[in-house]
Every structure is written in structure tokens, then in C-alpha cells.
Design a protein around this motif. Structure first.
Motif, PDB file in Angstrom:
ATOM      1  N   HIS A  31       0.720  -1.349  -0.128  1.00  0.00           N
ATOM      2  CA  HIS A  31       0.196   0.003  -0.077  1.00  0.00           C
ATOM      3  C   HIS A  31       1.014   1.116   0.025  1.00  0.00           C
ATOM      4  O   HIS A  31       1.593   1.568   0.693  1.00  0.00           O
ATOM      5  CB  HIS A  31      -0.938   0.170   1.261  1.00  0.00           C
ATOM      6  CG  HIS A  31      -1.901   1.226   1.085  1.00  0.00           C
ATOM      7  ND1 HIS A  31      -2.837   1.239   0.299  1.00  0.00           N
ATOM      8  CD2 HIS A  31      -1.946   2.198   2.218  1.00  0.00           C
ATOM      9  CE1 HIS A  31      -3.473   2.415   0.732  1.00  0.00           C
ATOM     10  NE2 HIS A  31      -2.948   3.155   1.590  1.00  0.00           N
ATOM     11  N   LEU A  32       0.626   2.160  -0.827  1.00  0.00           N
ATOM     12  CA  LEU A  32       1.305   3.380  -1.183  1.00  0.00           C
ATOM     13  C   LEU A  32       0.384   4.577  -0.581  1.00  0.00           C
ATOM     14  O   LEU A  32      -0.653   4.523  -0.920  1.00  0.00           O
ATOM     15  CB  LEU A  32       1.724   3.720  -2.632  1.00  0.00           C
ATOM     16  CG  LEU A  32       2.319   2.588  -3.293  1.00  0.00           C
ATOM     17  CD1 LEU A  32       2.416   2.945  -4.793  1.00  0.00           C
ATOM     18  CD2 LEU A  32       3.688   2.243  -2.819  1.00  0.00           C
ATOM     19  N   GLU A  33       0.987   5.527   0.346  1.00  0.00           N
ATOM     20  CA  GLU A  33       0.345   6.554   0.791  1.00  0.00           C
ATOM     21  C   GLU A  33       1.019   7.808   0.513  1.00  0.00           C
ATOM     22  O   GLU A  33       2.254   8.158   0.972  1.00  0.00           O
ATOM     23  CB  GLU A  33       0.113   6.469   2.348  1.00  0.00           C
ATOM     24  CG  GLU A  33      -0.916   7.525   2.943  1.00  0.00           C
ATOM     25  CD  GLU A  33      -1.220   7.359   4.522  1.00  0.00           C
ATOM     26  OE1 GLU A  33      -1.627   8.271   4.998  1.00  0.00           O
ATOM     27  OE2 GLU A  33      -0.981   6.309   4.810  1.00  0.00           O
ATOM     28  N   VAL A  34       0.516   8.759  -0.264  1.00  0.00           N
ATOM     29  CA  VAL A  34       1.392   9.759  -0.852  1.00  0.00           C
ATOM     30  C   VAL A  34       0.416  11.065  -0.607  1.00  0.00           C
ATOM     31  O   VAL A  34      -0.925  11.088  -0.874  1.00  0.00           O
ATOM     32  CB  VAL A  34       1.365   9.719  -2.374  1.00  0.00           C
ATOM     33  CG1 VAL A  34       2.479  10.753  -2.844  1.00  0.00           C
ATOM     34  CG2 VAL A  34       2.259   8.302  -2.557  1.00  0.00           C
ATOM     35  N   THR A  35       0.791  12.381  -0.217  1.00  0.00           N
ATOM     36  CA  THR A  35       0.046  13.622  -0.153  1.00  0.00           C
ATOM     37  C   THR A  35      -0.466  14.104  -1.658  1.00  0.00           C
ATOM     38  O   THR A  35       0.118  13.391  -2.570  1.00  0.00           O
ATOM     39  CB  THR A  35       0.960  14.547   0.520  1.00  0.00           C
ATOM     40  OG1 THR A  35       1.978  15.220  -0.594  1.00  0.00           O
ATOM     41  CG2 THR A  35       1.425  14.013   1.753  1.00  0.00           C
ATOM     42  N   PRO A  83       8.334  11.828  -1.030  1.00  0.00           N
ATOM     43  CA  PRO A  83       8.415  10.764   0.073  1.00  0.00           C
ATOM     44  C   PRO A  83       7.277  10.225   0.095  1.00  0.00           C
ATOM     45  O   PRO A  83       6.127  10.897  -0.170  1.00  0.00           O
ATOM     46  CB  PRO A  83       8.720  11.855   1.254  1.00  0.00           C
ATOM     47  CG  PRO A  83       8.174  13.184   0.819  1.00  0.00           C
ATOM     48  CD  PRO A  83       8.638  13.169  -0.744  1.00  0.00           C
ATOM     49  N   ALA A  84       6.877   8.901   0.547  1.00  0.00           N
ATOM     50  CA  ALA A  84       5.571   8.197   0.440  1.00  0.00           C
ATOM     51  C   ALA A  84       5.556   7.225   1.787  1.00  0.00           C
ATOM     52  O   ALA A  84       6.851   6.651   2.001  1.00  0.00           O
ATOM     53  CB  ALA A  84       5.397   7.478  -0.557  1.00  0.00           C
ATOM     54  N   ASN A  85       4.458   7.006   2.354  1.00  0.00           N
ATOM     55  CA  ASN A  85       4.759   5.881   3.416  1.00  0.00           C
ATOM     56  C   ASN A  85       4.253   4.493   2.759  1.00  0.00           C
ATOM     57  O   ASN A  85       3.343   4.683   1.913  1.00  0.00           O
ATOM     58  CB  ASN A  85       3.406   6.160   4.323  1.00  0.00           C
ATOM     59  CG  ASN A  85       4.190   7.487   5.301  1.00  0.00           C
ATOM     60  OD1 ASN A  85       5.266   7.661   5.451  1.00  0.00           O
ATOM     61  ND2 ASN A  85       2.959   8.311   6.037  1.00  0.00           N
ATOM     62  N   VAL A  86       4.993   3.645   2.992  1.00  0.00           N
ATOM     63  CA  VAL A  86       4.649   2.365   2.034  1.00  0.00           C
ATOM     64  C   VAL A  86       4.438   1.023   3.206  1.00  0.00           C
ATOM     65  O   VAL A  86       5.518   0.917   4.222  1.00  0.00           O
ATOM     66  CB  VAL A  86       5.881   1.768   1.441  1.00  0.00           C
ATOM     67  CG1 VAL A  86       5.806   0.693   0.644  1.00  0.00           C
ATOM     68  CG2 VAL A  86       6.129   3.240   0.284  1.00  0.00           C
ATOM     69  N   ARG A  87       3.626   0.573   2.966  1.00  0.00           N
ATOM     70  CA  ARG A  87       3.133  -0.734   3.923  1.00  0.00           C
ATOM     71  C   ARG A  87       3.401  -1.847   2.963  1.00  0.00           C
ATOM     72  O   ARG A  87       2.681  -2.187   1.788  1.00  0.00           O
ATOM     73  CB  ARG A  87       1.794  -0.646   4.465  1.00  0.00           C
ATOM     74  CG  ARG A  87       1.655  -1.903   5.631  1.00  0.00           C
ATOM     75  CD  ARG A  87       0.394  -1.741   6.203  1.00  0.00           C
ATOM     76  NE  ARG A  87      -0.968  -2.222   5.295  1.00  0.00           N
ATOM     77  CZ  ARG A  87      -1.647  -1.315   4.986  1.00  0.00           C
ATOM     78  NH1 ARG A  87      -1.522   0.079   5.285  1.00  0.00           N
ATOM     79  NH2 ARG A  87      -2.654  -1.556   4.018  1.00  0.00           N
ATOM     80  N   ILE A  88       4.326  -2.812   3.407  1.00  0.00           N
ATOM     81  CA  ILE A  88       4.450  -4.173   2.737  1.00  0.00           C
ATOM     82  C   ILE A  88       4.281  -5.358   3.622  1.00  0.00           C
ATOM     83  O   ILE A  88       4.963  -5.572   4.642  1.00  0.00           O
ATOM     84  CB  ILE A  88       5.911  -4.193   2.098  1.00  0.00           C
ATOM     85  CG1 ILE A  88       6.411  -3.095   1.292  1.00  0.00           C
ATOM     86  CG2 ILE A  88       6.084  -5.594   1.503  1.00  0.00           C
ATOM     87  CD1 ILE A  88       7.918  -3.259   0.882  1.00  0.00           C
ATOM     88  N   LYS A  94       8.424   4.637   6.512  1.00  0.00           N
ATOM     89  CA  LYS A  94       7.946   5.797   6.272  1.00  0.00           C
ATOM     90  C   LYS A  94       9.037   6.574   5.443  1.00  0.00           C
ATOM     91  O   LYS A  94      10.279   6.218   5.677  1.00  0.00           O
ATOM     92  CB  LYS A  94       7.892   6.505   7.572  1.00  0.00           C
ATOM     93  CG  LYS A  94       6.552   6.011   8.441  1.00  0.00           C
ATOM     94  CD  LYS A  94       6.282   6.647   9.677  1.00  0.00           C
ATOM     95  CE  LYS A  94       4.996   6.373  10.558  1.00  0.00           C
ATOM     96  NZ  LYS A  94       4.920   7.050  11.752  1.00  0.00           N
ATOM     97  N   LYS A  95       8.354   7.684   4.955  1.00  0.00           N
ATOM     98  CA  LYS A  95       9.370   8.250   4.028  1.00  0.00           C
ATOM     99  C   LYS A  95      10.283   7.726   3.001  1.00  0.00           C
ATOM    100  O   LYS A  95      11.497   7.957   2.698  1.00  0.00           O
ATOM    101  CB  LYS A  95      10.205   9.262   4.734  1.00  0.00           C
ATOM    102  CG  LYS A  95       9.479  10.408   5.717  1.00  0.00           C
ATOM    103  CD  LYS A  95      10.199  11.315   6.484  1.00  0.00           C
ATOM    104  CE  LYS A  95      11.056  12.432   5.666  1.00  0.00           C
ATOM    105  NZ  LYS A  95      11.853  13.142   6.429  1.00  0.00           N
ATOM    106  N   VAL A  96       9.626   6.583   2.329  1.00  0.00           N
ATOM    107  CA  VAL A  96      10.547   5.898   1.192  1.00  0.00           C
ATOM    108  C   VAL A  96      10.269   6.815  -0.005  1.00  0.00           C
ATOM    109  O   VAL A  96       9.172   7.474  -0.383  1.00  0.00           O
ATOM    110  CB  VAL A  96       9.612   4.727   1.045  1.00  0.00           C
ATOM    111  CG1 VAL A  96      10.153   4.248  -0.198  1.00  0.00           C
ATOM    112  CG2 VAL A  96       9.641   3.775   2.282  1.00  0.00           C
ATOM    113  N   LEU A 119      10.869   2.097  -5.839  1.00  0.00           N
ATOM    114  CA  LEU A 119      10.915   2.551  -4.517  1.00  0.00           C
ATOM    115  C   LEU A 119      12.237   2.532  -4.110  1.00  0.00           C
ATOM    116  O   LEU A 119      13.145   1.683  -4.351  1.00  0.00           O
ATOM    117  CB  LEU A 119      10.128   1.357  -3.681  1.00  0.00           C
ATOM    118  CG  LEU A 119       8.794   1.104  -4.005  1.00  0.00           C
ATOM    119  CD1 LEU A 119       8.489  -0.094  -3.084  1.00  0.00           C
ATOM    120  CD2 LEU A 119       7.985   2.582  -3.541  1.00  0.00           C
ATOM    121  N   ASP A 120      12.746   3.719  -3.314  1.00  0.00           N
ATOM    122  CA  ASP A 120      13.944   3.998  -3.056  1.00  0.00           C
ATOM    123  C   ASP A 120      13.892   4.233  -1.376  1.00  0.00           C
ATOM    124  O   ASP A 120      13.588   5.138  -1.085  1.00  0.00           O
ATOM    125  CB  ASP A 120      14.976   5.206  -3.642  1.00  0.00           C
ATOM    126  CG  ASP A 120      16.212   5.384  -3.482  1.00  0.00           C
ATOM    127  OD1 ASP A 120      16.649   4.802  -2.300  1.00  0.00           O
ATOM    128  OD2 ASP A 120      16.842   5.973  -4.158  1.00  0.00           O
TER     129      ASP A 120
END
Length: 281
Positions: A31-35, A83-88, A94-96, A119-120
Motif C-alpha cells: 500500500h502506497l500513501e502519498v500527499t 516521500p511516501a509511506n509504504v506498507r508491505i 515511512k518516507k520511502v 521504490l528507493d
């Protein structure tokens, strides 16, 4: 013959970094979470076919359109990391660093919310990792209705003994406030990046000149001027003058040498066993 079963579609080296990431016995849930502002920033500013490199093929270092060595070209997208919050699975990162990726595949998918991502993990947070990995490629497989051809193809190369990326599958969703709320983007191919870790694992060293040729077919000889190779051969590492000259010598032997010289010298530049395995696969 190249034979394998679906039971063998697991990580090649379970003791290596990435054995959890590249496990084909399950489908990752990502799941990707981006502003909202950062989601807009993901879209490159370039637009129009002329700006995507079609006219740029005539610049130094790229073979002219219509010549045997001219390829599809580089579309010249300039993707920005946000920056994005990523749940794997259950792991929250956070801040991927997140950006789009691709050339022709991005152009094909640009009107869809399902695009390829990179993804970095330590782009914004030092030493952030997922299963020991610094980066992951998430391919949307826009040109593949089966969504599994890339996965199987990489496995065939690895089964043949050719250095090739490990792979996995993932269902990806995204949240962008005011636009998407856990929107399901679909099934993606997770592909290992060819980086220092990859080179160390396959070749015993991460040193050397790493190239990703774009806009060319084959291995064209572009005179003895080093500058002509910096565009077409698209270096991913800096390399030193000796390594660049070795590349030029390699291209000269392929394109200019007589048969006797070619047969005598080619093994000094090319791993013939691996190359034949690559061709067979």
C-alpha cells in the motif's frame, strides 16, 4: 532443454538479502500513501512526442534514425522522487522515495492510475531497507495481459545460469487524500534492481562500468571519442578512463575487426559461456 516447474519458482538463494521480497509462493500486499501535492509532483513535466527524444536522436552519441544501429530512442522523462509511506505486508516504512519509471511503458500507461513505480528506501531516510534491499522496481505490465510473462522470462534466464533479476508478484493499492482511498491499482511484477548488491552477488564485485544502453540496437562503434558513448550507452556508474576505452575497443572488435581478429580477441572482452546461455534462453 530448459525445464522447470511451478514448484521451483521460489527465491534462488534463500540465504541472500531479498529472499522474503522475491518469494513467488505468495503475492505481496503493498500500500502506497502519498500527499496530494506529492502525487502531482510524480508526473513528469515533459509532454509531446517531440519532447520525448524523437528529435533528439540526431544529437552526438546516438545513431541517426533509419540506420541499422538506431533503436527506439529514449523518451527523456524526468521523474522526481517524492516521500511516501509504504506498507508491505505488516511492515510499515515511512518516507520511502517513490517515483514513476519507464519510457515506452510509461507513455502507454500515462492516462491510467496504474503506472510503474520505483521504490528507493533510503532516498529520504538513511539506511532504511526492506529485507536488506535499497530499491525495488514495481512494473505495471501494461503491455502484458497475463501479468506473468516477465516473471517467467526472468526465471528462464536464471534457470539457464544467466545473471538475471529475481522477481515476485504484488497487489498494490494507493491512498491520496481527496483522490484515492486505498484504491486498488492491480497486480504488479516486483523486479530486482541491477545495483551494487546484484553485481556483488553475481560477479563477486560491485566495481566496474555498468551500462544501460538506450536508443541503440546491438553494440555500435561510435568512433574513438568517449563523449559519443555517454549518451547512447547510458552509464549507471562513473567508470574510469581505462574502462571506457575497453568498451570502445569491444565495440571496435565487433564492428570493425576481420574474422580472424574477431575470433582471436572476442573472448578477452566477452564472457562467451554466459553470452551463449543468454542467447539460448
Amino acid at each position: 532443454a530448459l525445464a522447470f516447474s511451478f514448484q521451483s519458482l521460489t527465491a534462488d538463494e534463500p540465504t541472500q538479502k531479498g529472499d522474503q521480497a522475491f518469494c513467488l509462493t505468495k503475492v505481496h500486499q503493498i500500500h502506497l500513501e502519498v500527499t496530494a501535492d506529492n502525487y502531482k509532483t510524480l508526473t513528469p513535466t515533459s509532454g509531446g512526442r517531440a519532447q520525448f527524444g524523437f528529435s533528439g536522436r540526431t544529437r552526438p552519441g546516438l545513431p541517426a534514425p533509419g540506420t541499422p544501429d538506431a533503436g527506439v530512442g529514449k523518451f527523456n522523462f524526468q521523474f522526481k522522487y517524492v516521500p511516501a509511506n509504504v506498507r508491505i505486508g505488516k511492515q510499515q516504512l515511512k518516507k520511502v522515495g517513490l517515483r514513476y519509471k519507464g519510457n515506452g511503458t510509461y507513455l502507454t500507461a500515462m492516462r491510467s492510475s496504474k503506472k510503474s513505480f520505483k521504490l528507493d528506501f533510503d532516498r529520504f531516510e538513511t539506511d532504511l531497507r526492506f529485507d536488506g534491499l535499497k530499491k525495488l522496481n514495481l512494473h505495471c505490465a501494461v503491455t502484458d495481459p497475463t501479468k506473468i510473462r516477465e516473471i517467467l522470462a526472468y526465471h528462464v534466464f536464471r534457470a539457464a545460469g544467466v545473471p538475471a533479476s529475481r522477481t515476485a508478484l504484488a497487489q498494490i493499492s494507493i491512498t491520496v487524500p481527496g483522490k484515492f482511498d486505498k484504491e486498488h491499482l492491480g497486480l504488479y511484477n516486483v523486479v530486482e534492481k541491477v545495483d551494487k548488491q546484484f553485481r556483488k552477488r553475481h560477479f563477486g564485485s560491485s566495481k566496474g562500468l555498468l551500462l544501460k544502453p538506450e536508443g541503440v540496437r546491438g553494440v555500435p562503434y561510435l568512433t574513438d571519442d568517449l563523449k559519443n558513448y555517454e549518451i547512447a550507452y547510458n552509464p549507471k556508474t562513473t567508470g574510469d578512463e581505462k574502462q571506457w576505452k575497453r568498451l570502445i575497443e569491444f565495440t571496435r572488435i565487433i564492428n570493425k575487426a576481420d574474422t580472424a581478429t574477431f575470433q582471436k580477441e572476442i573472448a578477452n572482452y566477452l564472457d562467451l559461456d554466459n553470452f551463449v546461455r543468454f542467447l539460448a534462453a
